[in-house]
Structure formats: structure tokens, C-alpha cells
Design an enzyme around this catalytic site. Sequence first.
Site, mmCIF file in Angstrom:
data_model
loop_
_atom_site.group_PDB
_atom_site.id
_atom_site.type_symbol
_atom_site.label_atom_id
_atom_site.label_comp_id
_atom_site.label_asym_id
_atom_site.label_seq_id
_atom_site.Cartn_x
_atom_site.Cartn_y
_atom_site.Cartn_z
ATOM 1 N N LYS A 107 -6.125 20.716 6.548
ATOM 2 C CA LYS A 107 -6.545 19.322 6.444
ATOM 3 C C LYS A 107 -6.038 18.555 7.655
ATOM 4 O O LYS A 107 -4.946 18.822 8.156
ATOM 5 C CB LYS A 107 -6.030 18.701 5.150
ATOM 6 C CG LYS A 107 -6.588 19.357 3.892
ATOM 7 C CD LYS A 107 -6.188 18.628 2.634
ATOM 8 C CE LYS A 107 -4.687 18.537 2.454
ATOM 9 N NZ LYS A 107 -4.019 19.870 2.473
ATOM 10 N N ASP A 112 0.321 18.956 9.319
ATOM 11 C CA ASP A 112 -0.365 20.201 8.978
ATOM 12 C C ASP A 112 -0.918 20.877 10.223
ATOM 13 O O ASP A 112 -0.804 22.104 10.398
ATOM 14 C CB ASP A 112 -1.502 19.921 7.992
ATOM 15 C CG ASP A 112 -0.993 19.588 6.600
ATOM 16 O OD1 ASP A 112 0.218 19.741 6.358
ATOM 17 O OD2 ASP A 112 -1.797 19.172 5.751
ATOM 18 N N HIS A 221 -2.220 10.641 0.041
ATOM 19 C CA HIS A 221 -0.769 10.656 0.147
ATOM 20 C C HIS A 221 -0.142 9.366 -0.356
ATOM 21 O O HIS A 221 0.940 8.972 0.101
ATOM 22 C CB HIS A 221 -0.344 10.930 1.598
ATOM 23 C CG HIS A 221 -0.729 12.288 2.071
ATOM 24 N ND1 HIS A 221 -1.687 12.503 3.029
ATOM 25 C CD2 HIS A 221 -0.324 13.523 1.679
ATOM 26 C CE1 HIS A 221 -1.844 13.804 3.228
ATOM 27 N NE2 HIS A 221 -1.021 14.444 2.412
ATOM 28 N N GLY A 477 -11.023 5.357 -48.680
ATOM 29 C CA GLY A 477 -9.851 5.510 -47.815
ATOM 30 C C GLY A 477 -8.578 5.862 -48.532
ATOM 31 O O GLY A 477 -7.585 6.231 -47.890
ATOM 32 N N GLY A 549 -7.660 -4.867 -39.133
ATOM 33 C CA GLY A 549 -8.769 -4.761 -40.076
ATOM 34 C C GLY A 549 -8.784 -5.906 -41.064
ATOM 35 O O GLY A 549 -9.860 -6.448 -41.406
#
Length: 565
Positions: A107, A112, A221, A477, A549
Site C-alpha cells: 500500500k 511501507d 490510519h 404476553g 409501552g
Amino acid sequence: MKKLVNDPRAVVGEMLEGLIALHPGQALLEGENVILRSDIPEEPAQRQVAIISGGGSGHEPAHAGYVGAGMLHAAVAGDVFTSPSTDAVLAAIRTVSGPAGALLVVKNYTGDRLNFGLAAELARAEGIPVETVVVADDVALRDTVETSRRRGIAGTVWIHKVAGAASAAGAPLAQVTREAAEAALLLGTMGVGLGACTVPAAGRPGFTLGEGEMELGLGIHGEQGVRRVPVQSADEVVNTLLSAILEDQRLGAGDRVALLVNGLGGTPTQELAIIARRALALLRERGLHVERAWSGAFLTALEMPGCSLSLLKVDDARLQRLDAPASAPAWPGSGRLAPARRISSAPTTAPGPSATETRTQGMERFPEAVLAVAQALEAAEARLTELDAAAGDGDLGISLARGAAAMRALPETSWASPARALTALGEALRRSIGGSSGPFYATALLRAARRLGDTSPDARAWAEAFRAGVDAVAELGGARPGDRTMLDALHPAAEAFSRALQDGKPLTEAWAETVQAAREGTEATSRMTPRLGRASYLGARAVGLPDAGAEAVTVWLGALTPFIR
């Protein structure tokens, strides 16, 4: 900083040990932060052209995730966001190369290039044929630096694949290098970041963003982008990124491309799929042929939220390299696309209302009341979301807003009778509201509709239907009053309505007591420890705010007040 690490100085070594423990096709080079294929022939003369890449850590699954048959023979890992040393790269070259030589995929970052380049020179001096391909695919820098100085980012993964497939096919070093270099020139990538990442050794984010800002054109980076812009929608981000790539690479109608949607480490699969959806649509709108597409985390920047898009111009030969088998653990597969398919659901067998059906007496204001409920739920979306997020998954507000939209969309034929109206509402909410709220409301409405039957109900009949609906919620429920659920508002409301009517109170007064009972029940939930649902996982930590609820129940009951006469 919160990270699941031991010692920041040991992150890379411990990560590599974990990776090879998980992937039997890989091995760790003793004394070096280098992951190798475990099947490298002992006899150098039997080795293929070795494909070697690497760079700083923090980009996982790159680069170690691409070590495997059909891709890399070795990946060299530096410290987080730091180039690996020349000696580590040279050790990798010596270990996996033979007379066929090695190709280094690098890269385009100074560290590098220097360390891989020097290692290549040293290896050549030892008689090992070595070539280098530098990937510089970041189109965001097109107005900032010359092409050869652009960064190498996510598109590098494709170069690993092209070079690895060429090597696996037995191609000589010159051909492998040529194919990789040609692919690198036909590649463009651009990214966007919604926040920063934290390098373990630094302990703090690399930059800060305002709530309404994002970084456009950033690298891998943790650095800032080319410019800071207001946050855009997913579709707008795709339009921005792809337009830049298409212009830079001179791609247009008739061109064949591969697409890579890459998450930067902190982006959910859900968001990447939304990005991929628009990217595919835009490319097809522009007349390009998307031959292959992948979406996922391929080359990241630790936990950075954001993504990048890459396009690679392809032909039959390049597609053959992308399609070739590869067993590297992070390679996602073929990327083949199928035509969009939508399958119609089975038609309902329930009879629908007749278009000529007339409304029964008392239904004149029913549609208006339903619209008032829809408006109230939409207005309460933010509040319901806030309450639900504090003790659950935060989806109640948007779920009930979808329900409100479904109410608005009901046809005129829904209002023929009370039972027909409640049935239509139940069916609409069942289809539009996900999670638990949809089944609860649908069950309550359908049960109430059955209790009303085909009659023109009086107030007492409505009270019985209300109670029947509440009972249905409790049965479905398994909740009871005191469990800190919507039932803590529904149950006292239904009881208050029935009791007030039995006491002979006027309907408007009875309804006022109903709404008040719901409010008091909702307020009481703020002092309850939840015993059901996601909130129960928090235990006492949920105490202090009312149940979302139950709050929703008070919203729609209150919205009905002007229509109860």
C-alpha cells in the site's frame, strides 16, 4: 478508552497468536510478526510465486485474513498503524519464496514503501527474484497529490486476490506482476468516516467530530479526511463517493466493474447493506455492468465508524482471477450477483369489505378519531424512543410511527362498522409494527372486534370490548399488573371505564377517568422493577422512568378524548 486488550504493547503478538489458533491453514513465523500459509512446500523448487503483503496492524481482517490458498502466502504485521520492519519483511520473503520468486503487494505509504522496498533489494542480493506492486487507489486525493502519491486503501484486497489467483494458476513472476499492476491501475476507492478510532497505545481518539459532521475522503490510519462536511444520508454518501470514483477512473455506460463495500471497523452490517443497495442501483442507473460485488469489513481502521467504496474495471480475464478458488479465512466468496427477485406472498383468504357497504350509525367520526390517534403517535415518536432506549431496544417510537402510517393508509371501506374498523386496524398494525407491539395491539383489536360483533354497540358494549382486548394482551404476553408493561396502563383504564359506566356517570366523565387511570398506571411503572421483556434484563436499573409501552397507551387514549361523547 475501553478496549478488550491486556497490554497495549502486546496487542499485535497476542492477536496473531489468536488468529493462527483459529485457522489451521495458517502458521506464525517464529520470532517475527508474520503469518504464513501452513502448506508451504519444504522444497523451494516446488513453490509457486509467493504473494506477500502486510502493513500496520489495526486493519483486520487485513492482512492476515487473506493468507491462504489462492491469495497471500504471507502477511507481515507491524505495530498498530505502523509499517513492519525491513527484517520482518525479509524473513517472510526468505521463508515462503523459491526460485519462482515473490511479489510484494504494498500500500502506498512511505513506511511501507521503504521497508518493503529495502527488503526486496536485500532479497534480490541473495538471489531471490522479487517484484513489487504499489497500490494507490484513494481517489479522494486526486486534487491534492499526483496519482503516484495517492494512498493505498481497501481496493488492495482485490490485488491480493488477482495476484494470488495468477500464482495459483502457475503463472511466472513477470505475468503475476503484470496482472497485479494492471488491476491496481484500474482501481479506485474513496471513504467516509463518521467518527474517529483509538489506537491502543494512544488511549484517545485521533480527532473529534461534531454531532452533525463527517470526514470525507479519509484513509485507514485514523486520520482526518480531505474535508469535513455535514452528515449526509446513506444514499447521499454513496452518490458522493461513487461520483468521484467514476469521474476519476473515467468509467461510464457499458463498462464492466466489480464493487467492494468496505466497513471501516465500526459500521454494522445493516448499514453496509443499505450502502450496497444504493451503490448497485446507482451503477446500474449509470449504465455500468456490475459483474461482482462484496460487502463487509475487508480492510478497517480499528473501530472507526464509516465505509469506503471501491470499483475495479474488469474483463473476462480479471473476472477469472476474482472467481478462482481461495481458502483465505477473510475472503468472502464469489461475489456473484443474481437478478433482483421479489416473491409475492400468498393471497389472503379472508373476505374483504364490499365497496358498496354503508357505514352503521355512529361511525361518522371514527376515521377522524383514528387519524387523531395516528397524529398523536407520530408526535410522541421521539419521547417513546427515548423511554424505550433507556430500558429496551429503542424501537417503539419508530414502530408505532409505522403503525400510524398504516392507519392513515386504511381505505374508506374499513369504516363500515365498529367490528370491521377494529379488524382492519388490527390487520394493519399486525403487518406494519414489528417486535412485540404489533402482535399485542393486533390481538387486542381482533379480540375486541369479535366481542362487538355486527351490532351497533352502546357505551357498555365498548367497555366490554375494551376489557376483552386488555385480557387478550395479558393472555398473549403472560403479564400481570405490576410487571411494568403496557398492561399497567391498559388494565386500570379498562377497569375505570367499566366502573364509571356502571356508576351511571356520563360518557365524557367516564372517559376522563379512563385516561386518568392510564396516566396514573403509567406513572406507577417508573417505580416498578420490570419482570417481563427486555427491560427485565436491567432489573432495578430500569427504575426511574415510566415504561414506554404504558406511555404509548396514554398517548392514544388521550387522543381519543375529543371523540368520546
